[in-house]
Scaffold this active site. Structure first.
Site, short mmCIF file in Angstrom:
data_model
loop_
_atom_site.label_atom_id
_atom_site.label_comp_id
_atom_site.label_asym_id
_atom_site.label_seq_id
_atom_site.Cartn_x
_atom_site.Cartn_y
_atom_site.Cartn_z
N GLY A 43 -26.24 19.81 -3.73
CA GLY A 43 -25.74 20.26 -2.15
C GLY A 43 -24.55 18.85 -2.44
N ASN A 44 -23.34 19.33 -1.39
CA ASN A 44 -22.25 18.06 -0.60
C ASN A 44 -21.90 18.66 0.03
OD1 ASN A 44 -20.76 20.12 -2.51
ND2 ASN A 44 -21.93 19.27 -4.03
N GLY A 59 -25.49 12.13 -6.22
CA GLY A 59 -26.10 11.59 -7.13
C GLY A 59 -26.48 10.98 -5.96
N SER A 88 -19.44 15.73 -7.82
CA SER A 88 -18.98 16.32 -8.76
C SER A 88 -18.35 17.11 -8.26
CB SER A 88 -19.86 16.79 -9.92
OG SER A 88 -21.03 17.15 -9.29
N GLU A 89 -18.26 18.02 -7.36
CA GLU A 89 -17.97 19.04 -6.98
C GLU A 89 -16.86 18.59 -5.94
OE1 GLU A 89 -18.36 22.13 -8.00
OE2 GLU A 89 -20.06 22.57 -8.02
N TYR A 128 -25.13 41.45 12.65
CA TYR A 128 -23.26 41.16 12.28
C TYR A 128 -22.98 40.24 13.11
CZ TYR A 128 -25.76 39.28 17.66
OH TYR A 128 -26.39 39.06 18.36
N HIS A 169 -25.86 30.32 -7.56
CA HIS A 169 -24.91 28.96 -7.60
C HIS A 169 -25.17 28.29 -6.21
CE1 HIS A 169 -22.51 25.35 -7.83
NE2 HIS A 169 -23.39 24.24 -7.28
#
Length: 228
Positions: A43-44, A59, A88-89, A128, A169
């Site tokens: 995650g990021n 990392g 990396s994202e 909702y 993912h």
């Protein structure tokens, strides 16, 4: 990389906007870990501060992040602050910041949301609160993490939405603040858990909201909360 003079001007010391933005970003990243939305360094998170995008580094455990670990890029992806490599994202975050009004982006590997991404092309309309993300939540087709293809697939899934699932993912949500982006992530994970729980009951099929019901809830949620 920024020159020494530029880096000095972009200092995160004290209580300036950049320092506050980095502090809030780290707090949000740590929250994704403490509340079970990510494992390890997965995650990021990113947040916009003026013309800069602050992002979590690649990392590095969130609990170890401090002011000296600040990483910032411009909208073209050029690193202008910090010695650590950006997440990396980065292409995913930049795509959202360029294409939307986002101030903050949260990407997680939340387990229930990721499980739903394996099963359906969009999250069934079980609640909702999907309206808080703009409507029924779509699943972006799988692409290699960190790739431009993933970023493009995500943007398509985000059309008129503030969140989506990434197949095999995780999740992406954005908002006008880190708090809002995080809340949308938490709501999305909760809705995915709700659908998985209800659909697992033998012999029963979960009731779903009609398009008209979801549209009405989406419109009403636009005025939710306190007016400033």
């Amino acid at each position: 990389m920024a020159s020494s003079d530029e880096t000095h001007e972009l200092s995160v010391e004290g209580t300036g906007p950049l320092a506050r933005a980095w502090h809030d970003l780290v707090a949000t990243a740590r929250r994704t870990a403490s509340e079970g939305l990510v494992v390890g360094t997965s995650g990021n998170v990113s947040v916009r501060c003026g013309e800069l995008i602050l992002v979590t580094p690649s990392g590095v455990p969130y609990e170890k992040l401090g002011p000296d670990d600040t990483v910032a890029v411009d909208l073209d992806g050029h690193q202008v602050l910090g010695e650590l490599k950006p997440t990396s994202e980065l292409p995913l975050h930049l795509a959202v910041h360029r294409a939307t009004t986002a101030t903050a982006v949260v990407h997680t590997h939340a387990v229930h949301a990721t499980a739903v991404s394996l099963l359906v092309p969009e999250l069934p309309a079980v609640h909702y609160m999907a309206g808080a993300l703009g409507g029924q939540v779509r699943v972006a087709p799988y692409a290699l993490y960190g790739s431009d293809e993933l970023a493009a697939n995500m943007l398509t899934a985000l059309t008129d939405r503030q969140g989506c699932l990434l197949q095999n993912h995780g999740t992406v949500t954005y908002g006008s603040s880190l708090d809002q982006a995080y809340d949308r992530t938490a709501q999305l994970e909760w809705m995915c858990r709700l659908w998985l729980t209800a659909s697992a009951v033998p012999g029963r099929t979960p009731s779903l909201l009609s398009p008209e019901q979801l549209a009405a809830a989406t419109e009403k949620l636009r005025g939710y909360g306190q007016n400033s």
